[in-house]
Motif scaffolding. Structure first.
Motif, PDB file in Angstrom:
ATOM      1  N   ALA A  25      60.761 -35.488  10.419  1.00 39.05           N
ATOM      2  CA  ALA A  25      60.738 -34.243  11.165  1.00 39.05           C
ATOM      3  C   ALA A  25      59.990 -33.165  10.663  1.00 39.05           C
ATOM      4  O   ALA A  25      60.008 -32.707   9.271  1.00 39.05           O
ATOM      5  CB  ALA A  25      62.389 -33.990  11.401  1.00 39.05           C
ATOM      6  N   ASN A  26      59.728 -32.357  11.558  1.00 39.70           N
ATOM      7  CA  ASN A  26      58.800 -31.184  11.192  1.00 39.70           C
ATOM      8  C   ASN A  26      59.494 -29.715  11.575  1.00 39.70           C
ATOM      9  O   ASN A  26      58.999 -28.677  10.829  1.00 39.70           O
ATOM     10  CB  ASN A  26      57.405 -31.210  11.686  1.00 39.70           C
ATOM     11  N   THR A  27      60.494 -29.835  12.216  1.00 38.65           N
ATOM     12  CA  THR A  27      61.059 -28.557  12.560  1.00 38.65           C
ATOM     13  C   THR A  27      62.708 -28.788  12.556  1.00 38.65           C
ATOM     14  O   THR A  27      62.799 -29.876  12.755  1.00 38.65           O
ATOM     15  CB  THR A  27      60.608 -28.084  13.977  1.00 38.65           C
ATOM     16  N   LEU A  28      63.438 -27.654  12.365  1.00 38.35           N
ATOM     17  CA  LEU A  28      64.674 -27.823  12.335  1.00 38.35           C
ATOM     18  C   LEU A  28      65.360 -28.212  13.709  1.00 38.35           C
ATOM     19  O   LEU A  28      66.312 -28.945  13.984  1.00 38.35           O
ATOM     20  CB  LEU A  28      65.488 -26.533  12.035  1.00 38.35           C
ATOM     21  N   GLN A  29      64.669 -27.996  14.676  1.00 39.48           N
ATOM     22  CA  GLN A  29      65.232 -28.447  16.002  1.00 39.48           C
ATOM     23  C   GLN A  29      64.913 -29.863  16.277  1.00 39.48           C
ATOM     24  O   GLN A  29      65.950 -30.725  16.703  1.00 39.48           O
ATOM     25  CB  GLN A  29      64.295 -27.570  17.069  1.00 39.48           C
TER      26      GLN A  29
ATOM     27  N   GLY B  55      72.072 -36.750   1.717  1.00 39.69           N
ATOM     28  CA  GLY B  55      70.265 -37.024   1.791  1.00 39.69           C
ATOM     29  C   GLY B  55      69.915 -35.951   3.063  1.00 39.69           C
ATOM     30  O   GLY B  55      68.650 -35.391   2.995  1.00 39.69           O
ATOM     31  N   LEU B  56      70.703 -35.899   4.135  1.00 38.56           N
ATOM     32  CA  LEU B  56      70.273 -34.799   5.251  1.00 38.56           C
ATOM     33  C   LEU B  56      70.045 -33.454   4.557  1.00 38.56           C
ATOM     34  O   LEU B  56      69.366 -33.009   5.111  1.00 38.56           O
ATOM     35  CB  LEU B  56      71.461 -34.936   6.219  1.00 38.56           C
ATOM     36  N   GLY B  57      70.900 -33.123   3.704  1.00 41.08           N
ATOM     37  CA  GLY B  57      70.831 -31.681   2.951  1.00 41.08           C
ATOM     38  C   GLY B  57      69.329 -31.611   2.491  1.00 41.08           C
ATOM     39  O   GLY B  57      68.631 -30.576   2.445  1.00 41.08           O
ATOM     40  N   CYS B  58      69.009 -32.670   1.814  1.00 44.30           N
ATOM     41  CA  CYS B  58      67.600 -32.589   1.081  1.00 44.30           C
ATOM     42  C   CYS B  58      66.544 -32.591   2.179  1.00 44.30           C
ATOM     43  O   CYS B  58      65.571 -31.777   1.780  1.00 44.30           O
ATOM     44  CB  CYS B  58      67.389 -33.895   0.232  1.00 44.30           C
ATOM     45  N   VAL B  59      66.650 -33.339   3.266  1.00 43.76           N
ATOM     46  CA  VAL B  59      65.677 -33.308   4.260  1.00 43.76           C
ATOM     47  C   VAL B  59      65.705 -31.828   4.871  1.00 43.76           C
ATOM     48  O   VAL B  59      64.610 -31.259   5.111  1.00 43.76           O
ATOM     49  CB  VAL B  59      66.017 -34.379   5.474  1.00 43.76           C
ATOM     50  N   PHE B  60      66.850 -31.399   5.113  1.00 47.40           N
ATOM     51  CA  PHE B  60      67.165 -29.951   5.734  1.00 47.40           C
ATOM     52  C   PHE B  60      66.116 -29.093   4.815  1.00 47.40           C
ATOM     53  O   PHE B  60      65.553 -28.102   5.441  1.00 47.40           O
ATOM     54  CB  PHE B  60      68.779 -29.638   5.682  1.00 47.40           C
ATOM     55  N   GLU B  61      66.522 -28.765   3.464  1.00 53.10           N
ATOM     56  CA  GLU B  61      65.819 -27.890   2.607  1.00 53.10           C
ATOM     57  C   GLU B  61      64.277 -28.110   2.788  1.00 53.10           C
ATOM     58  O   GLU B  61      63.584 -27.018   2.754  1.00 53.10           O
ATOM     59  CB  GLU B  61      66.123 -28.072   1.249  1.00 53.10           C
ATOM     60  N   ARG B  62      63.860 -29.401   2.915  1.00 51.41           N
ATOM     61  CA  ARG B  62      62.300 -29.638   2.979  1.00 51.41           C
ATOM     62  C   ARG B  62      61.805 -29.275   4.382  1.00 51.41           C
ATOM     63  O   ARG B  62      60.712 -28.434   4.330  1.00 51.41           O
ATOM     64  CB  ARG B  62      62.031 -31.123   2.686  1.00 51.41           C
ATOM     65  N   VAL B  63      62.675 -29.307   5.492  1.00 49.00           N
ATOM     66  CA  VAL B  63      62.081 -28.803   6.719  1.00 49.00           C
ATOM     67  C   VAL B  63      62.155 -27.167   6.835  1.00 49.00           C
ATOM     68  O   VAL B  63      61.243 -26.647   7.204  1.00 49.00           O
ATOM     69  CB  VAL B  63      62.707 -29.497   7.776  1.00 49.00           C
TER      70      VAL B  63
ATOM     71  N   GLN C 103      59.221 -22.167   6.554  1.00 48.12           N
ATOM     72  CA  GLN C 103      58.681 -20.877   6.276  1.00 48.12           C
ATOM     73  C   GLN C 103      57.405 -20.851   5.612  1.00 48.12           C
ATOM     74  O   GLN C 103      56.459 -19.838   5.949  1.00 48.12           O
ATOM     75  CB  GLN C 103      59.491 -20.545   5.000  1.00 48.12           C
ATOM     76  N   LEU C 104      56.801 -22.093   5.412  1.00 49.32           N
ATOM     77  CA  LEU C 104      55.381 -22.072   4.964  1.00 49.32           C
ATOM     78  C   LEU C 104      54.542 -21.959   5.855  1.00 49.32           C
ATOM     79  O   LEU C 104      53.567 -21.229   5.886  1.00 49.32           O
ATOM     80  CB  LEU C 104      55.216 -23.316   3.908  1.00 49.32           C
ATOM     81  N   GLY C 105      54.633 -22.712   7.194  1.00 47.22           N
ATOM     82  CA  GLY C 105      54.102 -22.456   8.199  1.00 47.22           C
ATOM     83  C   GLY C 105      53.998 -21.273   8.942  1.00 47.22           C
ATOM     84  O   GLY C 105      53.024 -20.597   9.326  1.00 47.22           O
ATOM     85  N   LEU C 106      54.954 -20.402   8.863  1.00 51.33           N
ATOM     86  CA  LEU C 106      55.283 -18.849   9.269  1.00 51.33           C
ATOM     87  C   LEU C 106      54.276 -18.202   8.368  1.00 51.33           C
ATOM     88  O   LEU C 106      53.626 -17.191   9.029  1.00 51.33           O
ATOM     89  CB  LEU C 106      56.635 -18.486   9.181  1.00 51.33           C
ATOM     90  N   MET C 107      54.460 -18.377   7.319  1.00 50.14           N
ATOM     91  CA  MET C 107      53.530 -17.406   6.143  1.00 50.14           C
ATOM     92  C   MET C 107      52.037 -17.604   6.622  1.00 50.14           C
ATOM     93  O   MET C 107      51.219 -16.806   6.509  1.00 50.14           O
ATOM     94  CB  MET C 107      53.655 -17.966   4.628  1.00 50.14           C
ATOM     95  N   ARG C 108      51.733 -19.009   6.563  1.00 50.25           N
ATOM     96  CA  ARG C 108      50.230 -19.355   7.197  1.00 50.25           C
ATOM     97  C   ARG C 108      49.982 -18.649   8.472  1.00 50.25           C
ATOM     98  O   ARG C 108      48.857 -18.330   8.656  1.00 50.25           O
ATOM     99  CB  ARG C 108      50.300 -20.800   7.262  1.00 50.25           C
ATOM    100  N   GLU C 109      50.723 -18.577   9.432  1.00 48.82           N
ATOM    101  CA  GLU C 109      50.457 -18.050  10.661  1.00 48.82           C
ATOM    102  C   GLU C 109      50.372 -16.542  10.541  1.00 48.82           C
ATOM    103  O   GLU C 109      49.642 -15.864  11.099  1.00 48.82           O
ATOM    104  CB  GLU C 109      51.659 -18.373  11.785  1.00 48.82           C
ATOM    105  N   ARG C 110      51.084 -15.998   9.793  1.00 48.02           N
ATOM    106  CA  ARG C 110      51.046 -14.504   9.653  1.00 48.02           C
ATOM    107  C   ARG C 110      49.729 -14.344   8.712  1.00 48.02           C
ATOM    108  O   ARG C 110      49.122 -13.098   9.057  1.00 48.02           O
ATOM    109  CB  ARG C 110      52.274 -14.079   8.753  1.00 48.02           C
TER     110      ARG C 110
END
Length: 381
Positions: A117-121, A257-265, A270-277
């Protein structure tokens, strides 16, 4: 005599759960007919492997009691039935062990798919479907916001309308930490909770429980960055229509395990948002630079003829290099301001240079200085 005990590896000889339940019912009917215990053959008591195992234990107790009494003329038949009961119990244990072993392998695959998954949604939409793949007919994923929790996605086997209704009603009437006891306990302890007999529990979310007609369920916490940020609910295991202590542990592992995935996403978003900014800032800088006129392109100057002023003949030899520069512009008819702009000096400085040029050339004005210049040009053609 068929004891029902698998003779080879479990993955090869394991009896399907529905067939095993049917065989157990036949054994129970035989025990009930021989011992006069009709309750053993009740269909409701053998709706799944868990209830079937309990019924087999009761049948085993009855048969052992009859054999111990030593008064039955059907001792041989009772002994055969006891063997069949023992074989069926072993088959139930093997079946449940196989299911649990497969569940642990499925857990690994479920989490691997969620990691894509790439986004929280996208992650929220996948969670209930993965819980179904893990062995549950119904699942709910909720986000925790302050003291409230509300569903974001749901899955209901063969009933997509129920899944939609669970999300719709759960959103309209969100759960409240402090009102629903199981979810409150999960948030407080950050550990999964098994809820039994939910229909008669006064401290559950009755709108959702009644809608789904839930009997029992497991709820586990989604922990991200040290805080409970969501809840995962599951009920109706495909093998036995309810959940138990094993499901409690399994869903707890899934949530970890889902918690680990959640933190990665979250980090990825956030990294993608910084890149876009940064891209936006770069676009703003480009737009600012585009607003300035382009630097003029210098055209190559044609080759000049020899400048007679550089030969220093007569009074021209008395002129300084700057005064010679001023004279060159003066003969072109330029004003003091134009000469100043061309030579990057103040107009007052040009005025002083013009006076010095007129004085050294012995002329009274610009026109006479221009005439002296052209006379010099004529002599050097």
């Amino acid at each position: 005599m068929n004891t029902g005990v698998p003779s080879g590896p479990v993955r090869v000889t394991l009896e399907p759960a529905d067939e095993l339940v049917r065989r157990i019912r036949e054994i129970l009917r035989a025990v009930a007919a021989l011992t006069g215990e009709p309750d053993l053959a009740t269909h409701a008591a053998t709706r799944d492997l868990v209830s079937a195992e309990a019924a087999l234990r009761a049948a085993e107790h009855v048969v052992v009691r009859e054999l111990a009494a030593g008064s039955s003329k059907d001792a041989a038949r009772l002994a055969a039935l006891l063997a069949q009961v023992g074989g069926a119990l072993a088959a139930v244990r093997d079946s449940r062990l196989a299911v649990r072993t497969a569940a642990m392998a499925d857990l690994h695959h479920c989490l691997a798919r969620l990691r894509a998954a790439n986004t929280l949604q996208e992650l929220a939409q996948q969670v209930p479907a993965e819980l179904h793949r893990l062995g549950y007919r119904r699942a709910l994923f909720s986000r925790l916001s302050g003291p409230t929790w509300s569903p974001r996605s749901a899955y209901a086997y063969a009933d997509p309308q129920l899944a939609e209704d669970l999300v719709r009603i759960g959103t309209a009437v969100p759960g409240q930490i402090g009102r629903e006891l199981p979810e409150t306990e999960v948030v407080r302890t950050r550990a999964p909770v098994l809820v039994e007999d939910a229909q008669h529990n006064p401290r559950v979310h009755h709108r959702l429980i009644n809608l789904a007609r839930t009997l029992d369920y497991v709820v586990a916490p989604l922990v991200g960055r040290g805080e409970v940020v969501g809840l995962v609910h599951a009920d109706q295991h495909v093998e036995h229509d309810h959940v138990d202590e094993f499901d409690l542990r399994l869903l707890g592992l899934f949530a970890e395990g889902l918690g680990c995935v959640f933190e990665r996403v979250v980090f990825s978003e956030q990294l993608g948002l910084m890149r876009e900014r940064m891209r936006e800032q770069a676009r703003v800088v480009d737009d600012l630079l585009d607003g300035y006129p382009p630097a003029p392109t210098r055209q190559p100057e044609p080759p000049r003829q020899a400048d007679p002023l550089g030969r220093y003949e007569g009074p021209f030899a008395e002129l300084t290099r700057r005064e010679l520069d001023v004279l060159r512009h003066l003969v072109l008819g330029e004003s003091n301001s134009q000469i100043a702009a061309a030579l990057f000096v103040a107009p007052g400085t040009v005025k002083t240079h013009v006076k010095n040029v007129l004085r050294k050339l012995g002329v009274a004005n610009r026109a006479e200085a221009t005439a002296r210049y052209h006379e010099l040009m004529q002599r050097h053609r």
